[in-house]
Scaffold this motif. Sequence first.
Motif, PDB file in Angstrom:
ATOM      1  N   THR A  30       0.864  -1.170   0.000  1.00 20.97           N
ATOM      2  CA  THR A  30       0.000   0.000   0.000  1.00 20.97           C
ATOM      3  C   THR A  30       0.904   1.225   0.000  1.00 20.97           C
ATOM      4  N   CYS A  31       0.355   2.405   0.134  1.00 21.96           N
ATOM      5  CA  CYS A  31       1.218   3.591   0.065  1.00 21.96           C
ATOM      6  C   CYS A  31       0.517   4.801   0.659  1.00 21.96           C
ATOM      7  N   ILE A  32       1.251   5.881   0.737  1.00 20.80           N
ATOM      8  CA  ILE A  32       0.733   7.149   1.252  1.00 20.80           C
ATOM      9  C   ILE A  32       0.524   8.086   0.065  1.00 20.80           C
ATOM     10  N   CYS A  33      -0.657   8.692   0.021  1.00 20.97           N
ATOM     11  CA  CYS A  33      -1.008   9.590  -1.074  1.00 20.97           C
ATOM     12  C   CYS A  33      -0.809  11.041  -0.651  1.00 20.97           C
ATOM     13  N   GLY A  34      -0.545  11.892  -1.624  1.00 19.22           N
ATOM     14  CA  GLY A  34      -0.451  13.312  -1.328  1.00 19.22           C
ATOM     15  C   GLY A  34      -1.711  13.850  -0.674  1.00 19.22           C
ATOM     16  N   SER A  35      -2.875  13.279  -1.038  1.00 15.61           N
ATOM     17  CA  SER A  35      -4.127  13.736  -0.428  1.00 15.61           C
ATOM     18  C   SER A  35      -4.221  13.327   1.038  1.00 15.61           C
ATOM     19  N   ASP A 142      -4.181   4.404  -8.038  1.00 18.62           N
ATOM     20  CA  ASP A 142      -4.601   5.806  -7.899  1.00 18.62           C
ATOM     21  C   ASP A 142      -3.769   6.724  -8.776  1.00 18.62           C
ATOM     22  N   VAL A 143      -2.501   6.953  -8.415  1.00 19.80           N
ATOM     23  CA  VAL A 143      -1.771   8.054  -9.055  1.00 19.80           C
ATOM     24  C   VAL A 143      -1.610   7.875 -10.561  1.00 19.80           C
ATOM     25  N   LEU A 144      -1.346   6.645 -11.025  1.00 19.18           N
ATOM     26  CA  LEU A 144      -1.241   6.436 -12.466  1.00 19.18           C
ATOM     27  C   LEU A 144      -2.609   6.603 -13.115  1.00 19.18           C
ATOM     28  N   GLY A 145      -3.631   5.975 -12.538  1.00 17.99           N
ATOM     29  CA  GLY A 145      -4.974   6.117 -13.096  1.00 17.99           C
ATOM     30  C   GLY A 145      -5.463   7.549 -13.074  1.00 17.99           C
ATOM     31  N   THR A 146      -5.114   8.284 -12.019  1.00 11.40           N
ATOM     32  CA  THR A 146      -5.514   9.684 -11.927  1.00 11.40           C
ATOM     33  C   THR A 146      -4.761  10.533 -12.944  1.00 11.40           C
ATOM     34  N   GLY A 168       4.189  16.482  -8.202  1.00 17.08           N
ATOM     35  CA  GLY A 168       4.039  15.358  -7.293  1.00 17.08           C
ATOM     36  C   GLY A 168       3.797  14.085  -8.080  1.00 17.08           C
ATOM     37  N   ALA A 169       3.410  13.029  -7.381  1.00 13.02           N
ATOM     38  CA  ALA A 169       3.247  11.731  -8.030  1.00 13.02           C
ATOM     39  C   ALA A 169       2.220  11.778  -9.157  1.00 13.02           C
ATOM     40  N   VAL A 170       1.097  12.459  -8.952  1.00 11.24           N
ATOM     41  CA  VAL A 170       0.064  12.513  -9.986  1.00 11.24           C
ATOM     42  C   VAL A 170       0.557  13.300 -11.197  1.00 11.24           C
ATOM     43  N   GLY A 171       1.211  14.429 -10.955  1.00 11.70           N
ATOM     44  CA  GLY A 171       1.752  15.201 -12.065  1.00 11.70           C
ATOM     45  C   GLY A 171       2.750  14.396 -12.880  1.00 11.70           C
ATOM     46  N   LEU A 172       3.613  13.660 -12.207  1.00 14.45           N
ATOM     47  CA  LEU A 172       4.600  12.828 -12.902  1.00 14.45           C
ATOM     48  C   LEU A 172       3.913  11.734 -13.718  1.00 14.45           C
ATOM     49  N   MET A 173       2.855  11.143 -13.149  1.00 12.01           N
ATOM     50  CA  MET A 173       2.122  10.118 -13.882  1.00 12.01           C
ATOM     51  C   MET A 173       1.368  10.710 -15.068  1.00 12.01           C
ATOM     52  N   ALA A 174       0.928  11.966 -14.938  1.00 14.03           N
ATOM     53  CA  ALA A 174       0.270  12.631 -16.066  1.00 14.03           C
ATOM     54  C   ALA A 174       1.256  12.839 -17.213  1.00 14.03           C
ATOM     55  N   ILE A 175       2.512  13.103 -16.867  1.00  7.38           N
ATOM     56  CA  ILE A 175       3.550  13.226 -17.902  1.00  7.38           C
ATOM     57  C   ILE A 175       3.724  11.896 -18.618  1.00  7.38           C
ATOM     58  N   GLU A 324       7.530  16.634   4.917  1.00  7.74           N
ATOM     59  CA  GLU A 324       8.751  17.453   4.877  1.00  7.74           C
ATOM     60  C   GLU A 324       9.394  17.466   3.497  1.00  7.74           C
ATOM     61  N   ARG A 325       8.722  16.850   2.519  1.00  4.39           N
ATOM     62  CA  ARG A 325       9.182  16.802   1.126  1.00  4.39           C
ATOM     63  C   ARG A 325      10.528  16.094   0.991  1.00  4.39           C
ATOM     64  N   ARG A 326      10.783  15.163   1.897  1.00  4.43           N
ATOM     65  CA  ARG A 326      11.942  14.306   1.761  1.00  4.43           C
ATOM     66  C   ARG A 326      11.654  13.112   0.864  1.00  4.43           C
ATOM     67  N   ALA A 327      10.387  12.922   0.544  1.00  2.00           N
ATOM     68  CA  ALA A 327       9.960  11.828  -0.346  1.00  2.00           C
ATOM     69  C   ALA A 327       8.803  12.321  -1.197  1.00  2.00           C
ATOM     70  N   THR A 328       8.783  11.878  -2.446  1.00  2.00           N
ATOM     71  CA  THR A 328       7.666  12.199  -3.347  1.00  2.00           C
ATOM     72  C   THR A 328       6.472  11.323  -3.027  1.00  2.00           C
ATOM     73  N   LYS A 329       6.736  10.022  -2.876  1.00  2.00           N
ATOM     74  CA  LYS A 329       5.663   9.069  -2.575  1.00  2.00           C
ATOM     75  C   LYS A 329       6.270   7.870  -1.852  1.00  2.00           C
ATOM     76  N   VAL A 330       5.613   7.457  -0.781  1.00  2.00           N
ATOM     77  CA  VAL A 330       6.130   6.397   0.086  1.00  2.00           C
ATOM     78  C   VAL A 330       5.327   5.108  -0.097  1.00  2.00           C
ATOM     79  N   LEU A 331       6.030   4.027  -0.416  1.00  2.00           N
ATOM     80  CA  LEU A 331       5.420   2.704  -0.488  1.00  2.00           C
ATOM     81  C   LEU A 331       5.545   2.035   0.871  1.00  2.00           C
ATOM     82  N   LEU A 332       4.457   1.448   1.349  1.00  2.00           N
ATOM     83  CA  LEU A 332       4.449   0.716   2.598  1.00  2.00           C
ATOM     84  C   LEU A 332       4.361  -0.770   2.297  1.00  2.00           C
TER      85      LEU A 332
END
Length: 334
Positions: A30-35, A142-146, A168-175, A324-332
Amino acid sequence: MRTPGDVRVEERDNPKIVEPTDAIIRLTATCICGSDLWPYRGVEPADHQVMGHEYVGVVEEIGEQVTTLKPGDFVVGSFVISDNTCEICQAGFQSKCVHAEFVAQIGTQAEKARIPHADGTLVATPGQPDDDLIPALLAASDVLGTGWFAADAAQAGPGKTVAVVGDGAVGLMAILAARQLGADRIIAMSRHPERQQLARYYGATDIIEERGDEGVAKIKELTGGLGAHSVIEAVGTQESFMQAVGATRGGGHLGYVGVNHEVKIPGIELFFAGIHTLGGPAPVRRYLPDLIQRIWNREIDPGKVFDLTLPLDQAAEGYRAMHERRATKVLLSI
């Protein structure tokens, strides 16, 4: 999340089948979302609520009316529950299903989860995935589909210049999505060197660091004064949304997927912008079969968006790292 900033991992009862359309899955990751950072930062209320809405895992049990899944299947699920049969689902907007329920209310930052309307929400992969594919499949939840919905809503494609507001992760996936959809030019708006590097990996051709009106001016400078054909808004702030509106050329398309808070769009500005707009919670379920196949065939690797992996019991550190913006997206990992 007990209160803003207070994340704890606690033991809960195992979920059980409640409705005949349910499935119980044992999560693999699972992971942590920007939202998730909105309640963490106190922008949204947080009062002992379960967390998480992105998930992949193995089906353990199914209700008697589930027909497309069986125990042992590896599945990817959307962050919104849907039956995938109602008129709105059939029109491709599963996130507005008549039975829509946000998976955040279920909480998938966990070892197990009960997924309602399993046939309409979960998609089985062609087989058991290799370990290195799991992050990519998780991103599809989520992020890729979004990001893909945002690019689709913005009509990204051949002959188009696409501007992406948000790195962020969604913007990168939109690219990534815009590149896969055949866009000629992709402009990433980013001030962070490590994210700029990933943006270029996913297909960005240009990087703009300016924001607000200066960012709009730079977009127009790069597009002969016209603005971009397709603009993606993946942040959700007042500045980012108005920057996206201003960067869209007359007759162009704006796809907005940033979860916004107190964004107010001056009606007269939108009126005179003369643009198409489409957005909101992404109907990820619409895209999952295609995205899973692209990942399975190793045509795309959205998993690179995860730049920190922690075990589930260190979720609190994952939240801190993203805050703290030390990570873009965290996988758990589980």
